[in-house]
Write a protein that holds these residues in place. Structure first.
Motif, PDB file in Angstrom:
ATOM      1  N   GLY A   1      31.454  42.232  35.893  1.00 35.96           N
ATOM      2  CA  GLY A   1      32.848  42.606  36.110  1.00 35.96           C
ATOM      3  C   GLY A   1      33.797  41.836  35.224  1.00 35.96           C
ATOM      4  N   SER A   2      33.576  40.536  35.093  1.00 39.88           N
ATOM      5  CA  SER A   2      34.434  39.705  34.238  1.00 39.88           C
ATOM      6  C   SER A   2      34.322  40.129  32.776  1.00 39.88           C
ATOM      7  N   GLN A   3      33.095  40.476  32.343  1.00 42.37           N
ATOM      8  CA  GLN A   3      32.913  40.912  30.962  1.00 42.37           C
ATOM      9  C   GLN A   3      33.649  42.220  30.698  1.00 42.37           C
ATOM     10  N   ALA A   4      33.607  43.151  31.668  1.00 41.89           N
ATOM     11  CA  ALA A   4      34.341  44.414  31.516  1.00 41.89           C
ATOM     12  C   ALA A   4      35.837  44.157  31.437  1.00 41.89           C
ATOM     13  N   GLN A   5      36.317  43.218  32.235  1.00 46.10           N
ATOM     14  CA  GLN A   5      37.737  42.867  32.204  1.00 46.10           C
ATOM     15  C   GLN A   5      38.121  42.255  30.865  1.00 46.10           C
ATOM     16  N   ILE A   6      37.298  41.355  30.360  1.00 48.77           N
ATOM     17  CA  ILE A   6      37.572  40.707  29.071  1.00 48.77           C
ATOM     18  C   ILE A   6      37.579  41.741  27.948  1.00 48.77           C
ATOM     19  N   ASP A   7      36.596  42.642  27.943  1.00 46.63           N
ATOM     20  CA  ASP A   7      36.521  43.666  26.899  1.00 46.63           C
ATOM     21  C   ASP A   7      37.754  44.571  26.919  1.00 46.63           C
ATOM     22  N   THR A   8      38.184  44.960  28.120  1.00 40.65           N
ATOM     23  CA  THR A   8      39.333  45.863  28.243  1.00 40.65           C
ATOM     24  C   THR A   8      40.620  45.189  27.788  1.00 40.65           C
ATOM     25  N   ILE A   9      40.833  43.949  28.227  1.00 39.71           N
ATOM     26  CA  ILE A   9      42.051  43.232  27.836  1.00 39.71           C
ATOM     27  C   ILE A   9      42.055  42.965  26.338  1.00 39.71           C
ATOM     28  N   SER A  10      40.906  42.635  25.789  1.00 41.08           N
ATOM     29  CA  SER A  10      40.815  42.395  24.343  1.00 41.08           C
ATOM     30  C   SER A  10      41.176  43.647  23.557  1.00 41.08           C
ATOM     31  N   ASN A  11      40.712  44.807  24.040  1.00 38.04           N
ATOM     32  CA  ASN A  11      41.054  46.065  23.386  1.00 38.04           C
ATOM     33  C   ASN A  11      42.551  46.345  23.491  1.00 38.04           C
ATOM     34  N   ASN A  12      43.149  46.024  24.642  1.00 38.33           N
ATOM     35  CA  ASN A  12      44.594  46.182  24.790  1.00 38.33           C
ATOM     36  C   ASN A  12      45.349  45.340  23.760  1.00 38.33           C
ATOM     37  N   LEU A  13      44.951  44.084  23.641  1.00 37.43           N
ATOM     38  CA  LEU A  13      45.631  43.183  22.710  1.00 37.43           C
ATOM     39  C   LEU A  13      45.419  43.621  21.261  1.00 37.43           C
ATOM     40  N   ALA A  14      44.230  44.153  20.958  1.00 44.03           N
ATOM     41  CA  ALA A  14      43.960  44.619  19.594  1.00 44.03           C
ATOM     42  C   ALA A  14      44.851  45.795  19.213  1.00 44.03           C
ATOM     43  N   ASN A  15      45.345  46.529  20.214  1.00 43.43           N
ATOM     44  CA  ASN A  15      46.200  47.694  19.968  1.00 43.43           C
ATOM     45  C   ASN A  15      47.664  47.419  20.295  1.00 43.43           C
ATOM     46  N   LEU A  16      48.036  46.156  20.257  1.00 42.99           N
ATOM     47  CA  LEU A  16      49.406  45.764  20.575  1.00 42.99           C
ATOM     48  C   LEU A  16      50.419  46.460  19.666  1.00 42.99           C
TER      49      LEU A  16
ATOM     50  N   ASN B   1      52.536  49.980  25.112  1.00 45.08           N
ATOM     51  CA  ASN B   1      53.091  49.430  26.352  1.00 45.08           C
ATOM     52  C   ASN B   1      52.361  48.165  26.798  1.00 45.08           C
ATOM     53  N   VAL B   2      51.618  47.544  25.878  1.00 46.99           N
ATOM     54  CA  VAL B   2      50.892  46.314  26.202  1.00 46.99           C
ATOM     55  C   VAL B   2      51.870  45.144  26.252  1.00 46.99           C
ATOM     56  N   ASP B   3      51.844  44.396  27.346  1.00 47.99           N
ATOM     57  CA  ASP B   3      52.642  43.176  27.498  1.00 47.99           C
ATOM     58  C   ASP B   3      51.767  42.000  27.077  1.00 47.99           C
ATOM     59  N   MET B   4      52.093  41.365  25.955  1.00 44.04           N
ATOM     60  CA  MET B   4      51.220  40.335  25.397  1.00 44.04           C
ATOM     61  C   MET B   4      51.079  39.143  26.342  1.00 44.04           C
ATOM     62  N   VAL B   5      52.187  38.675  26.940  1.00 43.31           N
ATOM     63  CA  VAL B   5      52.125  37.511  27.820  1.00 43.31           C
ATOM     64  C   VAL B   5      51.267  37.810  29.042  1.00 43.31           C
ATOM     65  N   GLN B   6      51.509  38.951  29.659  1.00 48.91           N
ATOM     66  CA  GLN B   6      50.723  39.339  30.835  1.00 48.91           C
ATOM     67  C   GLN B   6      49.253  39.503  30.479  1.00 48.91           C
ATOM     68  N   SER B   7      48.979  40.114  29.331  1.00 52.20           N
ATOM     69  CA  SER B   7      47.593  40.340  28.922  1.00 52.20           C
ATOM     70  C   SER B   7      46.881  39.030  28.611  1.00 52.20           C
ATOM     71  N   MET B   8      47.578  38.102  27.945  1.00 54.95           N
ATOM     72  CA  MET B   8      46.964  36.808  27.637  1.00 54.95           C
ATOM     73  C   MET B   8      46.657  36.040  28.918  1.00 54.95           C
ATOM     74  N   THR B   9      47.571  36.125  29.899  1.00 54.06           N
ATOM     75  CA  THR B   9      47.336  35.458  31.183  1.00 54.06           C
ATOM     76  C   THR B   9      46.117  36.054  31.887  1.00 54.06           C
ATOM     77  N   SER B  10      46.040  37.381  31.886  1.00 46.18           N
ATOM     78  CA  SER B  10      44.900  38.058  32.522  1.00 46.18           C
ATOM     79  C   SER B  10      43.598  37.733  31.800  1.00 46.18           C
ATOM     80  N   LEU B  11      43.669  37.584  30.482  1.00 46.29           N
ATOM     81  CA  LEU B  11      42.470  37.251  29.707  1.00 46.29           C
ATOM     82  C   LEU B  11      41.951  35.866  30.063  1.00 46.29           C
ATOM     83  N   VAL B  12      42.861  34.898  30.206  1.00 43.14           N
ATOM     84  CA  VAL B  12      42.450  33.544  30.589  1.00 43.14           C
ATOM     85  C   VAL B  12      41.799  33.555  31.969  1.00 43.14           C
TER      86      VAL B  12
END
Length: 255
Positions: free
Chosen positions: A14-29, A216-227
């Motif tokens: 589950g954590s890996q799926a979350q990391i992959d999804t957030i990383s893809n979001n940030l890559a498309n910022l 519509n990616v929020d960088m601060v929110q996404s970075m927090t979720s990634l951590v």
């Protein structure tokens, strides 16, 4: 103790799926029209309440979490001026309907358009608008109204000629759309079939010429979720390691 291994393993997945999804979001910022995705989880109980009351054993039964899938979040991104008259942003819920090389109808919020070599309006990926609107080579002062009507001055004309009208598509459950090619979507059984209408019709939104919708990616929110996802991965890995060490100790005691 065996249960701890299964629970930790499901947590790692589950954590890996979350990391992959957030990383893809940030890559498309910086990808115009991109919609961020979230991962949906469900708790998996090893025993039902009835089984707990019966003092049933959980050994061999699944427990932990289950990844249900990802879903796009269709909040509107910021609209910024581009200076290109063929850039069209949608203010509202609609999607542009485009046709790919295989003849498939797909849907996007990325309205960065250009005129292809046959005069059709097409996206940056070369997919044409499903409306099949052509811009003549002698067209000047191309204008796109908020209702999607495209007009231009042709040749030596002093009166604008209407070249067509863009339609927008909406879905009963857009969160059920399947994401393809980064910022494009295809319908699924969960989203329902598209309903076509014109800009300014109720529920379809309007067209803004010379504008581009940002991600519509929020960088601060996404970075927090990634951590948080990375920390969750580490904690599950520690549980897995601790369970392995305890099992090893138990095994040595039997000797």
């Amino acid at each position: 103790m065996i249960d701890a291994l299964y629970i930790a393993a499901s947590g790692l997945q589950g954590s890996q799926a979350q990391i992959d999804t957030i990383s893809n979001n940030l890559a498309n910022l910086q990808t115009p029209g991109f919609k961020q995705s979230h991962v949906s989880f469900a708790n998996v109980a090893a025993l039902s309440p009835a089984q707990v009351q019966q003092d049933a054993s959980a050994e061999g039964k699944d427990a932990g979490i289950e990844v249900l899938g990802t879903r796009a979040v269709f909040t509107e991104g910021a609209l910024v001026q581009s200076g290109n008259p063929l850039d069209l942003a949608i203010h509202g819920q609609g999607f542009l309907e485009i046709v790919d090389a295989g003849g498939n109808h797909i849907y996007t919020r990325d309205g960065q358009l250009h005129v292809d070599n046959e005069g059709y309006l097409a996206t940056v990926t070369g997919n044409r608008l499903a409306d099949g609107i052509q811009i003549p080579p002698d067209a000047r002062s191309v204008s796109v109204g908020s209702d999607g009507r495209i007009t231009a001055l042709l040749g030596d004309d002093t009166q604008a000629t209407e070249l067509g009208q863009i339609q927008l598509a909406t879905f009963a459950s857009p969160e059920g759309l399947k994401q393809v090619d980064g910022n494009a979507f295809v319908p699924t059984e969960q989203s329902g079939d598209p309903t076509l209408g014109h800009p300014q019709d109720a529920g379809y939104g309007t067209i803004a010429q010379g504008m581009v919708e940002q991600s519509n990616v929020d960088m601060v929110q996404s970075m927090t979720s990634l951590v948080l996802a990375q920390r969750a991965y580490q904690l599950n890995a520690r549980v897995l390691q601790a369970a392995d060490e305890i099992l090893d100790t138990i095994n040595n005691l039997r000797r």
